[in-house]
Enzyme design. Structure first.
Site, PDB file in Angstrom:
ATOM      1  N   ASP A 272       0.934  -1.227  -0.048  1.00 20.62           N
ATOM      2  CA  ASP A 272       0.019  -0.003  -0.003  1.00 20.62           C
ATOM      3  C   ASP A 272       0.864   1.232  -0.168  1.00 20.62           C
ATOM      4  OD1 ASP A 272      -1.562   2.165   0.837  1.00 20.62           O
ATOM      5  OD2 ASP A 272      -2.894   0.684   1.653  1.00 20.62           O
ATOM      6  N   ILE A 273       0.827   2.163  -1.025  1.00 20.41           N
ATOM      7  CA  ILE A 273       1.513   3.219  -1.015  1.00 20.41           C
ATOM      8  C   ILE A 273       1.451   4.243   0.077  1.00 20.41           C
ATOM      9  CG2 ILE A 273       1.736   5.552  -2.392  1.00 20.41           C
ATOM     10  CD1 ILE A 273       0.905   3.683  -4.855  1.00 20.41           C
ATOM     11  N   ASP A 274       0.252   4.485   0.596  1.00 15.24           N
ATOM     12  CA  ASP A 274      -0.144   5.177   1.847  1.00 15.24           C
ATOM     13  C   ASP A 274       0.462   4.644   3.054  1.00 15.24           C
ATOM     14  OD1 ASP A 274      -1.107   7.310   2.810  1.00 15.24           O
ATOM     15  OD2 ASP A 274      -3.242   6.660   2.859  1.00 15.24           O
ATOM     16  N   ASP A 275       0.461   3.375   3.091  1.00 12.23           N
ATOM     17  CA  ASP A 275       1.058   2.716   4.326  1.00 12.23           C
ATOM     18  C   ASP A 275       2.581   2.913   4.257  1.00 12.23           C
ATOM     19  OD1 ASP A 275      -0.346   0.442   6.195  1.00 12.23           O
ATOM     20  OD2 ASP A 275      -1.589   1.031   4.314  1.00 12.23           O
TER      21      ASP A 275
ATOM     22  N   ARG B 297       1.181  12.739   2.146  1.00 12.27           N
ATOM     23  CA  ARG B 297       1.736  11.766   3.069  1.00 12.27           C
ATOM     24  C   ARG B 297       2.949  11.279   2.599  1.00 12.27           C
ATOM     25  NH1 ARG B 297      -2.318   9.307   5.175  1.00 12.27           N
ATOM     26  NH2 ARG B 297      -2.221   9.830   7.219  1.00 12.27           N
TER      27      ARG B 297
END
Length: 647
Positions: free
Chosen positions: A383-386, A458
């Site tokens: 997951d890019i966000d993670d 982020r």
């Protein structure tokens, strides 16, 4: 000393104390292995689907349905009824209105479980469904699920052809979660099971007279919507004359794809809907009940169940990496977390780095695998966000060994996953064929995985905290993406958190990290917007209704959303306004004696307008981060930094 300075000093001192309590509370939640993990909860649709799945797994005998899981079903019924609204319906987010699809699912499952037609709760739900447009108004997935049991006309459900597997790489032009749902479901739908229901059972009473069954087309003849509706008709016509060998080959390809993604994972995509459809698909494919793949699929699904003193509910997935990344970063920013707690956390996070190629590698075949997923195991879907959040955590939490090499791999992977428009999405690159959102089964409102401001902000912050230079082309392109994607009122849209407060705080954090001046007009406009939406109690709150109305919809204040607004104001250069101070006071005043906070809103987003989430540690982690960040602007950390290296 002037009264203003005295007030500021008192606020700083109180903020430091609140931060200490919040830090200690977060530390008390850390698991012995080093991670944080809270429940992730949603709405009643998960428990409703569970009852329907039990009907699949344990069909009626001689027209009578008496499954061995009857005690669990009864607990599910109580759980569903406990959330029924006064008007008889069921909502999809806390304090939200009745929603048609959730209410149809609840009605069907409650009636299956044995509630009498004239039961007052069932009667109220039925009346509410008819008032909202009847069964015909439910979304396509409700209709498909009911059609598997002959409870809704199959001809009025969208085609989900497994022949899509013959399109090769084109299947990767839809979002990762759509692939994960649709491919197992295509097997089930293609085999047209028409599973039995109890004798005489029907939901025809939910069909509203005079309302057509046909898919609506509000976009005109020359539109992608009309094209896909015509294609759906053609596919249904062809299905009756389909070359048997082509269908068999397609189903086998779908089966292979599905099984490959159960490896090194908590289930296909490690989320509830695909895991449910995998159980159904394996059954129809003839796998015996004692087959290892069947047993594993059922175990993975039921691992999501919470059935104890907390209640009876299914989680849509697990969130340990995500919870850990946010908590560890908040603790690291506080300057008060013990080194050994953060080291233990970093060591655990490094064990969760992805080292195998997954779906993302179709568009990035020459990139070394890295990044982090959301759950305990989900190797196909980093997951890019993670990954951006974990990099922020690792900027404070140093692992015992392998730390720098891991961070470098993750940075390189994130840079490679930037889309052409300069932004970042959740799982894929350039997943933006917008016309695909017009297909009939795309009403889950998440057919694509486009770039979005919240993830972009982020990721930029995570990259810059990991040594990427501010003048790196990827950062400069990210800044331009955020400038282009700002809303007219000065806010930014938040795809994965509710909604404009979330998007705005993350965009501003990314811009601040990139060195953008807080005197830029678009940064100032964002700060003005945040101040303009503050509640009278000093906090901030936003309803999930913002997604439906495409504009900010206020709601009562919550700790996590207040923390987001404070973080946004600080990132935008506001360190002195009354709005900022009142927000800090709100967090101080609402903190519990044990150092945590209470929150009753759904502040996480799964599918906008369709599925929302409660992250139960947001209310603890984000206030600690906000208070710590505020203290840095006041020079107020010094009085407790001496305890930063406690053992």
């Amino acid at each position: 000393m002037s009264p203003i300075l005295q007030v500021a000093d008192a606020l700083t001192a109180g903020c430091a104390q609140a931060t200490r309590r919040g830090v200690d509370y977060l530390l008390s939640l850390q698991r012995p292995e080093g991670y944080w993990w809270a429940d992730l909860t949603a709405d009643t649709t998960l428990e409703s689907d569970f009852i329907l799945l039990e009907l699949w797994r344990h069909p009626p005998q001689n027209g009578v349905w008496n499954p061995p899981s009857r005690p669990m079903i009864e607990r599910a019924v109580r759980s569903i009824l406990a959330r029924q609204l006064p008007d008889g319906g069921f909502n999809i987010y806390a304090h939200g209105p009745s929603e048609i699809s959730a209410t149809v699912k609840a009605y069907t499952s409650l009636k299956l479980a044995g509630l009498d037609y004239d039961d007052p709760d069932l009667s109220r739900a039925r009346e509410r469904i008819l008032a909202m447009g009847g069964l015909q108004a439910a979304n396509s997935y409700v209709k498909v699920n009911l059609s598997l049991f002959g409870l809704y006309p199959r001809e009025h459900t969208p085609m989900i052809p497994p022949e899509g597997m013959l399109l090769g790489k084109l299947i990767y032009e839809v979002s990762s979660w759509t692939r994960a749902i649709v491919i197992p479901l295509s097997i089930v739908h293609a085999m047209n099971p028409r599973r039995p229901v109890p004798a005489g059972f029907t939901v025809n009473e939910l069909i509203k007279p005079g309302v057509p069954f046909e898919f609506p087309n509000n976009e005109g003849f020359w539109s992608w919507r009309n094209f896909f509706l015509k294609a759906d008709w053609v596919l249904k016509f062809m299905e009756r004359r389909m070359w048997r060998g082509m269908r068999t080959k397609s189903i086998r390809l779908a089966e292979q794809w599905m099984l490959e993604r159960t490896r090194y994972s908590d289930g296909v995509a490690a989320i509830y809907p695909p895991m449910m459809y995998v159980i159904m698909a394996l059954d129809l494919l003839g796998y015996p009940k004692d087959h290892p793949d069947v047993k594993e699929a059922e175990q993975q699904f039921f691992n999501l169940l919470v059935d104890d003193e907390r209640g009876f509910y299914f989680q849509p997935c697990f969130s340990p990496v995500w919870d850990t990344g946010i908590a560890a970063y908040a603790l690291g920013e506080s300057g008060y977390a013990p080194d050994d707690a953060l080291r233990k956390c970093a060591n655990w996070l490094l064990t969760k780095e992805v080292r195998r190629k997954g779906d993302w590698s179709v568009k990035r075949p020459n990139v070394e695998p890295s990044g982090w997923y959301f759950e305990f195991a989900n190797e196909s879907y980093p997951d890019i966000d993670d990954t951006g959040q974990v990099l922020l955590a690792l900027s404070h939490a140093k692992a015992s060994s392998g730390h720098d090499a891991c961070v470098k791999r993750a940075v390189d992977w994130l840079l490679a996953m930037q889309s052409k428009d300069g932004g970042w999405a959740a799982f894929d690159v350039d997943n933006n064929w917008h016309f695909l959102s017009a297909v009939p089964f795309a009403d889950h409102n998440a057919m694509l995985d486009p770039t979005c401001p919240d993830i972009t902000g982020r990721v930029m912050e995570g990259l810059l905290a990991s040594g990427v230079r501010k003048d790196h082309p990827a950062i400069l392109r990210g800044v331009e993406f955020l400038k282009r994607s700002q809303e007219f009122d000065g806010s930014w849209y938040g795809r994965w958190g509710v909604d404009y407060i979330y998007g705005t705080f993350l965009a501003l954090r990314g811009l601040e990290a990139a060195g953008v001046s807080d005197r830029e007009v678009y940064v100032l406009r964002a700060g003005e917007w945040l101040r303009s939406i503050q509640n009278a109690d000093g906090g901030w709150g936003e309803s999930c209704e913002s997604y439906d109305r495409h504009t900010f919809v206020p709601f009562h204040s919550s700790p996590s959303q207040t923390a987001w607004a404070i973080l946004g104001l600080l990132a935008g250069g506001d360190t002195t306004s009354q709005c900022l101070h009142k927000g800090v006071e709100y967090l101080m005043d609402t903190q519990r004696n044990d150092g945590g906070w209470d929150e009753d809103l759904s502040t996480g987003t799964g599918f906008p307008g369709v599925f929302y989430l409660k992250y139960h540690y947001y209310r603890h982690s984000f206030p600690v981060l906000a208070l710590s960040t505020y203290l840095k602007t006041r020079g107020g950390q010094s009085e407790y930094k001496n305890g930063a290296n406690r053992k």
